[in-house]
Design an enzyme around this catalytic site. Structure first.
Site, short mmCIF file in Angstrom:
data_model
loop_
_atom_site.label_atom_id
_atom_site.label_comp_id
_atom_site.label_asym_id
_atom_site.label_seq_id
_atom_site.Cartn_x
_atom_site.Cartn_y
_atom_site.Cartn_z
N LYS A 53 0.85 -1.18 0.00
CA LYS A 53 0.00 0.00 0.00
C LYS A 53 0.89 1.24 0.00
CE LYS A 53 -3.83 2.28 2.32
NZ LYS A 53 -4.40 2.70 1.01
N ASN A 77 -13.67 3.21 -3.96
CA ASN A 77 -12.99 3.44 -2.68
C ASN A 77 -12.46 4.84 -2.65
OD1 ASN A 77 -9.85 3.71 -2.38
ND2 ASN A 77 -10.21 2.46 -4.22
N LEU A 81 -5.36 7.13 0.94
CA LEU A 81 -3.95 6.78 1.19
C LEU A 81 -3.54 6.84 2.65
CD1 LEU A 81 -2.27 8.41 -1.95
CD2 LEU A 81 -2.53 5.97 -1.48
N CYS A 137 -3.61 8.54 -7.68
CA CYS A 137 -4.67 8.31 -6.71
C CYS A 137 -5.70 9.42 -6.83
CB CYS A 137 -4.13 8.26 -5.29
SG CYS A 137 -5.47 8.08 -4.09
N LYS A 172 3.06 4.76 -11.92
CA LYS A 172 1.69 4.21 -12.00
C LYS A 172 0.75 5.24 -12.57
CE LYS A 172 -1.85 1.66 -9.53
NZ LYS A 172 -2.18 0.89 -8.31
N ILE A 198 -3.98 0.13 -14.99
CA ILE A 198 -4.45 1.46 -14.66
C ILE A 198 -4.75 1.57 -13.16
CG2 ILE A 198 -5.47 1.87 -16.93
CD1 ILE A 198 -8.23 1.24 -15.78
N THR A 200 -7.42 3.53 -10.48
CA THR A 200 -8.89 3.50 -10.55
C THR A 200 -9.45 4.66 -11.38
OG1 THR A 200 -8.95 4.75 -8.50
CG2 THR A 200 -9.17 2.35 -8.32
#
Lengths: 310, 263
Positions: A53, A77, A81, A137, A172, A198, A200
């Site tokens: 994570k 979600n 983080l 994110c 990412k 990918i 989200t």
């Protein structure tokens, strides 16, 4: 040469930026913690890699609840983080993972370029194999996706992080962009060693009786099989746009899904939301790929990568 | 140890409007489960990815069975699908999950069990287990309903049961807090499960009287095992695992001493 057992005639090992993985199956950041909770269900040594994570330079409390909600063949979600910070992570999570014969990929998050660089620098003398930089994110107000939606910002943060990172760097990518190939090229131009995609897709759910957003953060990241066709298309595009290893993810829940991503050009795959439906799913995906290779008489998994349409 | 187990459905019945009772054959989970724990229930419709966390109402170790009692939350919801399953159907479970009520701490004390609405079911196994402990326990149960009762006989056979209903159709009119005031109750220890406003009122009352009070928290969950950080609640102190003021309801809880968490 010694005669090999016929059952292990096929090779499942893949290489990402010089790091050799025993198989192409890893976990998607944020769905697997640092592996401890899942170690009851999966021998972590069976995995190609564990992707942790996201971890920041200091502890982050994350967003208010509700943070998760199910949607059709997916979930939203907005964890935000939450993480214990790099100090505790180095003290606790890395030694835990070192007990297993798997590669360690640390997902790095931050609010500013300086935050990301600080974490990369702190990890430079740690027994970590790869860094995955989370510039995608959708659930944090500063940083995160802001760096992943602008090619100039993405190239700059990639270049800066590379100055501090001792390990190869995976960028990412966010799917919440107009042209994924533009972002893939920006990361490459900044010096990325690999790409993962990918993250989200930004989404929303409304409770019609309360007339309220279901998630406290209002929006969240959509994951699960609902996003898989979009992910597969973007992985294909990115893999063909740049000459970098691509790690594919987005709704992978079975070995069949994983093989699709490999054929599209991913050299490895991450399994995320499916861990919530079956905590042992990664193990099943690995063995399923092996059986498929035997049945299809594929000796080396590398022959599958990008083989669609050949 | 947690088990992912394919459970056989033994029987299902609607015991009050929209409230279903389901007996499942799941011997591995039943052998290790304790009162106050829950199971993750996976639905057979694979477009529903996330398990439903449902508390254990009864644990039959000898027969390897579990009972869950749950509310159907609406048309087209996962719980409606769950209510359609019949004897012979199979579903995946993961459990036992969470910590459960600290029964040993209550031994020999005056114990008050408090349940509200769909928080009532875990009290059934809790009172059974408390009554089975050596030395015998002095247990009283408060159960708060909207109107229609359920599980009242299941609990009432083990201990003194006081009921409140919002419409006054049974017992005290109002909530469990009205029973507490009416009877001036002052137990040694409280175990409670129910809606957030009830837990908040119980915490205020317990703190004002300096009582030990354990509450079972509820939150939307994803993984159910402590990895995804979906179901956190605010903690009074910095938590040693999260390193921030968050505890995981699924793993650190669902039962917390009420002073540990913000309600």
């Amino acid at each position: 040469m010694q005669e090999k057992n016929s059952r292990i005639l096929h090779s499942m090992s893949v290489s990402i930026a010089g790091v050799e993985l025993k198989n192409p199956v890893m976990t998607a950041s944020g769905t697997f913690g640092s592996g401890e909770e899942f170690s009851e269900f999966v021998d972590l040594s069976d995995l190609g890699a564990v992707v942790t994570k996201g971890v920041a330079n200091v502890p982050w409390p994350g967003n208010p609840v509700p943070r998760v909600v199910e949607t059709a063949s997916g979930m939203l979600n907005a964890i935000g983080l939450q993480n214990p910070g790099i100090d505790l992570f180095i003290k606790r999570d890395i030694p835990f993972l070192k007990q297993y014969d798997t590669k360690i990929i640390v997902n790095v998050c931050g609010h500013s370029i300086r935050d990301y660089c600080e974490v990369a620098e702190r990890l430079s003398d740690q027994p970590v194999d790869l860094l995955e930089i989370n510039v995608s994110c959708p659930n944090v107000k500063e940083g995160g996706i802001a760096f992943g939606q602008n090619p100039y910002a993405l190239e700059e943060i990639t270049r800066e992080v590379k100055k501090y990172a001792a390990q190869p760097v995976i960028m990412k990518l966010s799917p919440n962009v107009t042209d994924i190939t533009e972002m893939a090229k920006a990361a490459r131009d900044g010096g990325a060693d690999a790409l993962s995609l990918i993250n989200t897709l930004t989404g929303m759910k409304i409770d019609i009786y309360r007339k309220q957003f279901v998630l406290a953060n209002r929006t969240g990241g959509l994951s699960g099989p609902a996003i898989r066709p979009v992910a597969l298309r973007m992985v294909y595009q990115a893999a063909h746009a740049v000459d970098l290893p691509v790690i594919g993810m987005g709704g992978i829940a079975s070995w069949e899904d994983a093989v699709e991503f490999l054929l599209a050009g991913a050299c490895a795959v991450s399994v995320g939301t499916a861990n919530f439906t079956d905590p042992a799913v990664t193990r099943k995906i690995i063995s399923g790929i092996g059986t498929y290779m035997e049945k299809m008489n594929i000796k080396d998994i590398k022959d599958l990568i990008g083989a669609v349409g050949e | 140890m947690k088990y992912r187990e394919l459970a056989n459905i033994d029987r299902q019945a609607e015991i009050a409007e929209g409230i279903f009772s389901l007996w499942l054959h799941a011997p591995e989970i039943a052998a290790e489960a304790v009162p106050g724990q829950f199971v993750s229930v996976y639905l057979n419709d694979k477009s529903r990815l996330l398990p439903r966390p449902i508390s254990l109402c009864e644990i039959d170790r000898e027969e390897g069975r579990l009972r869950i009692v749950y509310r159907v939350t609406g048309k087209g919801r996962g719980t409606e699908e769950l209510s359609s399953y019949r004897k012979g159907d199979k579903i995946w479970l993961l459990g036992p999950l969470g910590n459960g009520f600290p029964l040993k701490e209550a031994q020999g004390k005056q114990i008050l069990l408090v349940g509200g609405g769909i928080g009532i079911p875990p009290l059934v196994e809790t009172v059974k287990a408390l009554k089975a402990m050596p030395g015998g326990s002095d247990v009283r149960i408060l159960a708060g309903y909207r109107n229609e009762l359920f599980l009242a006989e299941d609990m009432g056979q083990y201990a003194d049961l006081l009921i409140s209903t919002e419409d006054g159709s049974s017992g005290t009119k109002g909530t469990v807090m009205d029973i507490i005031r009416e009877k001036s109750l002052k137990p040694d220890i409280v175990f409670a499960c129910g809606p957030r406003p009830m837990l908040k009122a119980l915490k205020d009352w317990a703190v004002s009287l300096d009582l030990t009070c354990y509450i079972s928290m509820e939150e939307r969950m994803a993984c159910g095992i402590g990895a995804c950080l979906g179901c956190v609640c605010l903690s009074e102190e910095v938590d040693s695992h999260s390193n921030v003021r968050n505890k995981r309801v699924c793993k650190d809880g669902p039962v917390f001493e009420c002073r540990e968490v913000e309600v």
